[in-house]
Design a protein around this motif. Structure first.
Motif, PDB file in Angstrom:
ATOM      1  N   ASN A  41      40.953  33.247  34.784  1.00 40.41           N
ATOM      2  CA  ASN A  41      40.380  34.601  34.740  1.00 40.41           C
ATOM      3  C   ASN A  41      40.719  35.388  36.006  1.00 40.41           C
ATOM      4  OD1 ASN A  41      39.238  34.233  32.219  1.00 40.41           O
ATOM      5  ND2 ASN A  41      37.277  33.535  33.040  1.00 40.41           N
ATOM      6  N   ASP A  42      40.620  34.713  37.174  1.00 39.37           N
ATOM      7  CA  ASP A  42      40.969  35.386  38.429  1.00 39.37           C
ATOM      8  C   ASP A  42      42.450  35.736  38.471  1.00 39.37           C
ATOM      9  OD1 ASP A  42      38.351  35.281  39.274  1.00 39.37           O
ATOM     10  OD2 ASP A  42      38.649  33.490  40.531  1.00 39.37           O
ATOM     11  N   LEU A  43      43.285  34.851  37.941  1.00 40.41           N
ATOM     12  CA  LEU A  43      44.717  35.121  37.879  1.00 40.41           C
ATOM     13  C   LEU A  43      44.991  36.344  37.003  1.00 40.41           C
ATOM     14  CD1 LEU A  43      47.707  34.480  38.328  1.00 40.41           C
ATOM     15  CD2 LEU A  43      47.564  32.879  36.409  1.00 40.41           C
ATOM     16  N   GLU A  44      44.352  36.403  35.847  1.00 43.35           N
ATOM     17  CA  GLU A  44      44.538  37.549  34.957  1.00 43.35           C
ATOM     18  C   GLU A  44      44.067  38.844  35.636  1.00 43.35           C
ATOM     19  OE1 GLU A  44      42.503  36.380  31.386  1.00 43.35           O
ATOM     20  OE2 GLU A  44      44.088  34.989  30.800  1.00 43.35           O
ATOM     21  N   ASP A  45      42.929  38.776  36.328  1.00 45.73           N
ATOM     22  CA  ASP A  45      42.426  39.950  37.055  1.00 45.73           C
ATOM     23  C   ASP A  45      43.395  40.368  38.159  1.00 45.73           C
ATOM     24  OD1 ASP A  45      40.180  39.943  35.437  1.00 45.73           O
ATOM     25  OD2 ASP A  45      38.877  38.981  36.932  1.00 45.73           O
ATOM     26  N   TRP A  46      43.913  39.378  38.906  1.00 47.93           N
ATOM     27  CA  TRP A  46      44.853  39.650  40.003  1.00 47.93           C
ATOM     28  C   TRP A  46      46.121  40.309  39.474  1.00 47.93           C
ATOM     29  CZ3 TRP A  46      49.729  37.592  41.307  1.00 47.93           C
ATOM     30  CH2 TRP A  46      50.168  37.848  42.600  1.00 47.93           C
ATOM     31  N   LEU A  47      46.647  39.753  38.398  1.00 45.87           N
ATOM     32  CA  LEU A  47      47.856  40.329  37.801  1.00 45.87           C
ATOM     33  C   LEU A  47      47.596  41.745  37.291  1.00 45.87           C
ATOM     34  CD1 LEU A  47      49.338  37.302  35.847  1.00 45.87           C
ATOM     35  CD2 LEU A  47      50.408  38.525  37.751  1.00 45.87           C
ATOM     36  N   GLU A  48      46.495  41.926  36.571  1.00 43.81           N
ATOM     37  CA  GLU A  48      46.190  43.254  36.033  1.00 43.81           C
ATOM     38  C   GLU A  48      46.031  44.273  37.156  1.00 43.81           C
ATOM     39  OE1 GLU A  48      42.928  45.528  33.218  1.00 43.81           O
ATOM     40  OE2 GLU A  48      43.045  43.347  33.174  1.00 43.81           O
ATOM     41  N   GLU A  49      45.283  43.894  38.175  1.00 44.54           N
ATOM     42  CA  GLU A  49      45.058  44.805  39.312  1.00 44.54           C
ATOM     43  C   GLU A  49      46.380  45.212  39.961  1.00 44.54           C
ATOM     44  OE1 GLU A  49      43.547  44.090  43.818  1.00 44.54           O
ATOM     45  OE2 GLU A  49      42.225  43.351  42.233  1.00 44.54           O
ATOM     46  N   ASN A  50      47.224  44.235  40.222  1.00 40.96           N
ATOM     47  CA  ASN A  50      48.486  44.530  40.904  1.00 40.96           C
ATOM     48  C   ASN A  50      49.493  45.224  40.006  1.00 40.96           C
ATOM     49  OD1 ASN A  50      48.372  43.482  43.762  1.00 40.96           O
ATOM     50  ND2 ASN A  50      47.547  41.748  42.615  1.00 40.96           N
ATOM     51  N   LEU A  51      49.553  44.842  38.748  1.00 47.37           N
ATOM     52  CA  LEU A  51      50.489  45.488  37.832  1.00 47.37           C
ATOM     53  C   LEU A  51      50.070  46.929  37.537  1.00 47.37           C
ATOM     54  CD1 LEU A  51      51.290  42.547  35.407  1.00 47.37           C
ATOM     55  CD2 LEU A  51      52.731  43.473  37.231  1.00 47.37           C
ATOM     56  N   VAL A  52      48.764  47.176  37.418  1.00 49.63           N
ATOM     57  CA  VAL A  52      48.273  48.541  37.213  1.00 49.63           C
ATOM     58  C   VAL A  52      48.596  49.390  38.442  1.00 49.63           C
ATOM     59  CG1 VAL A  52      46.174  49.934  37.025  1.00 49.63           C
ATOM     60  CG2 VAL A  52      46.502  47.978  35.513  1.00 49.63           C
ATOM     61  N   ARG A  53      48.374  48.835  39.639  1.00 50.04           N
ATOM     62  CA  ARG A  53      48.679  49.556  40.871  1.00 50.04           C
ATOM     63  C   ARG A  53      50.167  49.895  40.938  1.00 50.04           C
ATOM     64  NH1 ARG A  53      50.795  47.743  45.265  1.00 50.04           N
ATOM     65  NH2 ARG A  53      50.297  45.567  44.851  1.00 50.04           N
ATOM     66  N   MET A  54      51.010  48.915  40.592  1.00 51.19           N
ATOM     67  CA  MET A  54      52.456  49.146  40.608  1.00 51.19           C
ATOM     68  C   MET A  54      52.840  50.217  39.587  1.00 51.19           C
ATOM     69  SD  MET A  54      53.846  45.234  41.088  1.00 51.19           S
ATOM     70  CE  MET A  54      55.424  45.652  40.413  1.00 51.19           C
ATOM     71  N   GLN A  55      52.223  50.197  38.415  1.00 49.61           N
ATOM     72  CA  GLN A  55      52.505  51.191  37.380  1.00 49.61           C
ATOM     73  C   GLN A  55      52.109  52.590  37.865  1.00 49.61           C
ATOM     74  OE1 GLN A  55      54.122  50.931  34.512  1.00 49.61           O
ATOM     75  NE2 GLN A  55      53.780  53.040  33.941  1.00 49.61           N
ATOM     76  N   GLU A  56      50.930  52.693  38.503  1.00 46.12           N
ATOM     77  CA  GLU A  56      50.473  53.987  39.018  1.00 46.12           C
ATOM     78  C   GLU A  56      51.409  54.508  40.098  1.00 46.12           C
ATOM     79  OE1 GLU A  56      46.478  53.082  40.233  1.00 46.12           O
ATOM     80  OE2 GLU A  56      45.687  53.300  38.187  1.00 46.12           O
ATOM     81  N   GLU A  57      51.854  53.618  40.993  1.00 42.80           N
ATOM     82  CA  GLU A  57      52.797  54.022  42.037  1.00 42.80           C
ATOM     83  C   GLU A  57      54.116  54.485  41.421  1.00 42.80           C
ATOM     84  OE1 GLU A  57      53.132  50.690  44.682  1.00 42.80           O
ATOM     85  OE2 GLU A  57      51.094  50.940  45.451  1.00 42.80           O
ATOM     86  N   PHE A  58      54.578  53.768  40.402  1.00 42.87           N
ATOM     87  CA  PHE A  58      55.823  54.145  39.721  1.00 42.87           C
ATOM     88  C   PHE A  58      55.693  55.515  39.067  1.00 42.87           C
ATOM     89  CE2 PHE A  58      58.361  54.296  35.836  1.00 42.87           C
ATOM     90  CZ  PHE A  58      59.636  54.155  36.364  1.00 42.87           C
ATOM     91  N   GLU A  59      54.562  55.751  38.406  1.00 40.75           N
ATOM     92  CA  GLU A  59      54.345  57.035  37.751  1.00 40.75           C
ATOM     93  C   GLU A  59      54.276  58.169  38.765  1.00 40.75           C
ATOM     94  OE1 GLU A  59      50.849  56.383  35.389  1.00 40.75           O
ATOM     95  OE2 GLU A  59      51.940  55.267  33.859  1.00 40.75           O
TER      96      GLU A  59
END
Length: 109
Positions: A41-59
């Motif tokens: 669960n922590d891994l999924e949260d970590w990935l989601e948090e970082n991937l969402v942040r990366m997506q926002e930065e890309f946008e």
């Protein structure tokens, strides 16, 4: 070879502080890391948090580049219009506001 891996990671600016270590890369550069054990669960949260942040930065970067491109295009169009207007009216003086719209050509220009 373990020493080659360590050298490669140092060249990339990655420091392993504990085992296991998770590294998230984007275009060959590390963007996030996590040291130590992690639950699913922590891994999924970590990935989601970082991937969402990366997506926002890309946008944001994409929007910024699009705005810069549009401004450069508009500036180029304005320069071309100004050049076209100057060229088509070169040698002419307009007295439209004073003498009912008559244009007079200046000799020698």
């Amino acid at each position: 070879n373990n020493s080659n891996l360590q050298v490669e990671m140092l060249l990339q600016g990655v420091r392993v502080q504990g085992l296991p270590t998770l590294l998230l890369y984007n275009n060959g550069s590390p963007v996030a890391s996590h040291s130590g054990a992690i639950t699913q669960n922590d891994l999924e949260d970590w990935l989601e948090e970082n991937l969402v942040r990366m997506q926002e930065e890309f946008e944001q970067q994409s929007i910024s580049e699009a705005v810069k491109s549009k401004l450069a295009e508009e500036s180029k169009d304005d320069e071309e219009e100004d050049g076209a207007n100057v060229g088509s009216k070169r040698g002419f003086v307009s007295f439209a506001s004073q003498f009912d719209g008559d244009d007079y050509m200046l000799a020698g220009i």
